[in-house]
Design an enzyme around this catalytic site. Structure first.
Site, PDB file in Angstrom:
ATOM      1  CG  ASP A 152      -2.230   0.548   1.097  1.00 18.87           C
ATOM      2  OD1 ASP A 152      -2.283   1.468   0.139  1.00 18.87           O
ATOM      3  OD2 ASP A 152      -3.207   0.419   1.651  1.00 18.87           O
ATOM      4  CG  ASP A 201      -8.943   2.527  -0.622  1.00 24.86           C
ATOM      5  OD1 ASP A 201      -8.251   1.383  -0.693  1.00 24.86           O
ATOM      6  OD2 ASP A 201      -8.266   3.489  -0.040  1.00 24.86           O
TER       7      ASP A 201
END
Length: 729
Positions: free
Chosen positions: A467, A537
């Site tokens: 990430d 997301d």
């Protein structure tokens, strides 16, 4: 009067300069060709990019140039009579800012049966500088990758202010630009506009996660808006994970000049004698049959050349994030693993929150950078969880964010010099974290060791979710010298790629997901080191239809992590039927992003059956050809797409209702990509309480399905249907 006429005639003759073509050069794929001409004065002229031509002799006619309409050179530099945005702008050691590039030589090499590499060398007319254009032509995929290298042998350093990866020159009546923009949780929004006089730029100066708000990709449709299956369409994607700039300049002559590459903003590169600088690749493709063919070109190319393990099927993943966030203990994770196994999931991934000792990672403001297990949460460690998962018959993965650090961390206390900051200014916080300086080799080694140490926690770790949750702001480097602070953006990205490459060589079998707050690094510069990416997301199925529609223009379904989420959705609060959420998730790499224990009653059976069904059809979805049928951006409140296997014996057809349709309205769409002479049995999968079509169970000829279609009864908002078409004798 006769003398005046003769004077004017002679004057006009001097203004129109004939340029004799000495040599024609080409870069070819199976169906396309890019053509350049070398003039008698050694100028390299951009002539053509489009459908394959059998004979290039016609390009040898004499070229005419006037001061008002200069010839488009293959790689425009600052200087000469042209006034377009230059691909190359530099300053020599003596202060001169002009470059005049002349053709030197060309070489073409067959890399293998499908790839040829063409190298065109150019030299400056007055200075000892080499500019080399590199082209890789991927024959079957109709893709051309271009990059540029520059080096010099001057006595002093040169400063490079512009260094583009590629240039495209077009001439038509009208140009329509399609590009993709948005924000966090709203990535890859489709936008199309008519280009008018002047310069249109798409760019980013965020340094990290540069693709989240504006993706470095585009389509150019000439003389009409881009259609899926008709018309001339040109496409480009910059394979770069840092600042970029795509410029589209429509001149008074009607030509469109496209210059694409690294963003020159605050990025002057000082190059010493003998040093070579290489640009990122610009990936080109052209189609005479609309933009869907462009997408298929990029999908085929990426699975083979620009994606790790592109030939392998991707596993179904249960990711822990929306199920438990950072509030978990060992038993909660074991329960998730149990549920994953129960539902037939093949990979469990433990997301953020598993690490930190002095500063436990219980929320986003602490622990980042301290990659040791939080023993309070997980007393038996990561190895215990990974072994438990394998005993349950599933694989195990782990989340990391190694480029970042929290102020409340042991790493920040020990190495403040590793943090990206400038002068006396306090480093800017975003998401309660700072950025580590990957231009520094020490930081590169730390990130590499972090990865090594995490993977070493268990031989049963087979998946890493990498990430990156912030941009680069107020940049400065304690490592780079004062005079090279403007190298930061370039050196950071090269440092990141260096780490990626070393890790990929060490762990060739590991599955690595490219996650940057979702779509922040959806680019082919980073993707070649990864197996897939997290498109957004935002897991809300309605939003994902739009996000994945845009993403599909350049990136294949095998790489798009698409998960079944909770209802109401955690990001939007929107409630949606389970079937709709499942049907949308199945159109990419299927996964789950919820607490499985929230699934109740007959829904448990439905999800288990859908997971098993996906395993049966995923080869078509992940490796098949995409056909976009109905855009969600149309005003009809429908969206549909299908995937067809390479041998046309199987297809999966997805249809989504995005609004209310009265009882007199039915959805019918002509299908694509089937063989007209084959017979296909229609089976409805993920069937709900009622059948969506009376065609289920029946057999149709391919020609009927592609000319007439199948009628579907989907009248309510967020109803959906998935049909499997299989060849029968």
């Amino acid at each position: 009067m006769k003398k005046l006429f003769l004077f004017l005639f002679l004057l006009s003759s001097t203004l129109v300069c004939g340029q004799v073509v000495r040599q024609n050069l080409s870069v070819s794929t199976e169906n396309t060709v890019m053509v350049f001409s070398v003039t008698e004065s050694d100028e390299l002229i951009y002539r053509y990019y489009g459908n394959k031509l059998q004979n290039l002799d016609a390009f040898s006619y004499e070229l005419q140039r006037t001061p008002h309409q200069p010839l488009p050179v293959a790689y425009p530099s600052f200087g000469g009579i042209a006034s377009i945005i230059p691909a190359l702008k530099l300053t020599h050691a003596d202060g001169v800012m002009i470059s005049e590039l002349k053709f030197s030589e060309i070489s073409t090499t067959a890399v293998d049966a499908n790839v040829t590499e063409t190298v065109i060398r150019m030299k400056d007319r007055c200075y000892d500088i080499d500019v080399v254009l590199h082209f890789k032509a991927y024959l079957k995929e109709d893709v051309i990758a271009q990059y540029v290298t520059i080096s010099h042998r001057e006595k002093g350093n040169i400063k490079v202010e512009n260094l583009a990866s590629g240039y495209l020159n077009l001439h038509a009546d009208h140009y329509y630009l399609t590009h993709f923009a948005g924000a966090w949780a709203d990535e890859m929004g489709w936008q199309e506009e008519l280009l008018t006089r002047g310069v249109k730029s798409i760019e980013s100066i965020k340094g990290v996660r540069t693709a989240q708000t504006e993706n470095p990709s585009f389509l150019i449709s000439v003389d009409g808006k881009a259609e899926e299956y008709a018309g001339d369409v040109y496409a480009g994607v910059l394979a770069w994970s840092s600042n970029y700039k795509l410029s589209f300049q429509l001149s008074e002559s009607g030509c469109l000049d496209v210059v694409a590459g690294m963003n020159p903003f605050a990025s002057t590169l000082t190059i010493e004698p003998g040093r070579e600088i290489k640009t990122p690749e610009m990936i080109w493709s052209y189609s005479h049959n609309g933009k869907n063919r462009i997408s298929q070109n990029f999908h085929s190319w990426s699975r083979r050349y620009a994606l790790a393990h592109g030939d392998d099927l991707r596993p179904i993943v249960l990711n822990s994030w929306e199920g438990v966030y950072m509030k978990f203990d060992e038993q909660a994770i074991l329960s998730l693993i149990d549920d994953a196994a129960e539902y037939g999931v093949e990979m469990f991934v433990l997301d953020d929150g598993w690490f930190g000792s002095k500063y436990p990672r219980d929320k986003a403001d602490s622990g980042l950078g301290d990659w040791m297990v939080n023993k309070r949460k997980l007393p038996h460690g990561i190895g215990y969880l990974a072994d438990y998962a394998v005993k349950k018959g599933i694989r195990f993965g782990l989340w990391i964010e190694p480029e970042m650090v929290n102020p409340r961390s042991e790493l920040a206390e020990k190495h403040p010099e590793w943090i990206v900051k400038t002068g006396k200014y306090t480093p800017y916080l975003e998401r309660n974290q700072w950025l580590l300086d990957l231009s520094n080799p020490e930081v590169q080694r730390f990130v590499e060791k972090t990865f090594d140490d995490v993977v070493a926690m268990s031989p049963n770790i087979s998946y890493i979710k990498w990430d990156a949750n912030r941009h680069a702001n107020n940049v400065g480097s304690s490592y780079l010298p004062v005079e090279k602070q403007s190298h930061f953006w370039y050196e950071y990205t090269q440092g990141l790629y260096s780490v990626y490459e070393k890790l990929r060589n060490k762990y060739p079998d590991l599955i690595i997901q490219l996650c940057s707050s979702g779509g922040g690094r959806v680019d082919y510069g980073a993707l070649k080191y990864h197996d897939e990416f997290w498109a957004s997301d935002n897991t809300n199925a309605v939003n994902r239809i739009y996000i994945q529609y845009g993403t599909s223009h350049f990136f294949p379904a095998i790489a798009i992590g698409s998960h079944i989420s909770s209802s109401p959705n955690h990001q939007t609060g929107m409630p949606l039927p389970l079937k709709f959420r499942v049907d949308v998730a199945m159109s990419g790499r299927l996964g789950m992003e919820l607490q499985p224990q929230d699934i109740k009653g007959k829904d448990i059976v439905f999800v288990k059956r859908a997971v098993e069904t996906y395993k049966e059809v995923r080869s078509v979805i992940q490796h098949g050809d995409l056909f976009r049928l109905k855009s969600p951006y149309d005003s009809t409140d429908w969206a549909s797409l299908m995937y067809v296997s390479s041998v046309q014996n199987k297809a999966v057809y997805f249809v989504y209702s995005l609004g209310y349709h009265n009882r007199h309205q039915f959805y019918t769409e002509k299908l694509k990509g089937l063989s007209p002479d084959k017979r296909y049995k229609v089976t409805e999968i993920n069937k709900g309480n009622k059948s969506a079509s009376s065609a289920a169970g029946k057999v149709f000829m391919g020609e009927y399905l592609m000319n007439v279609g199948i009628q579907l009864n989907l009248s309510k908002p967020y109803e959906s249907a998935v049909l499997l078409l299989e060849e029968v004798e």
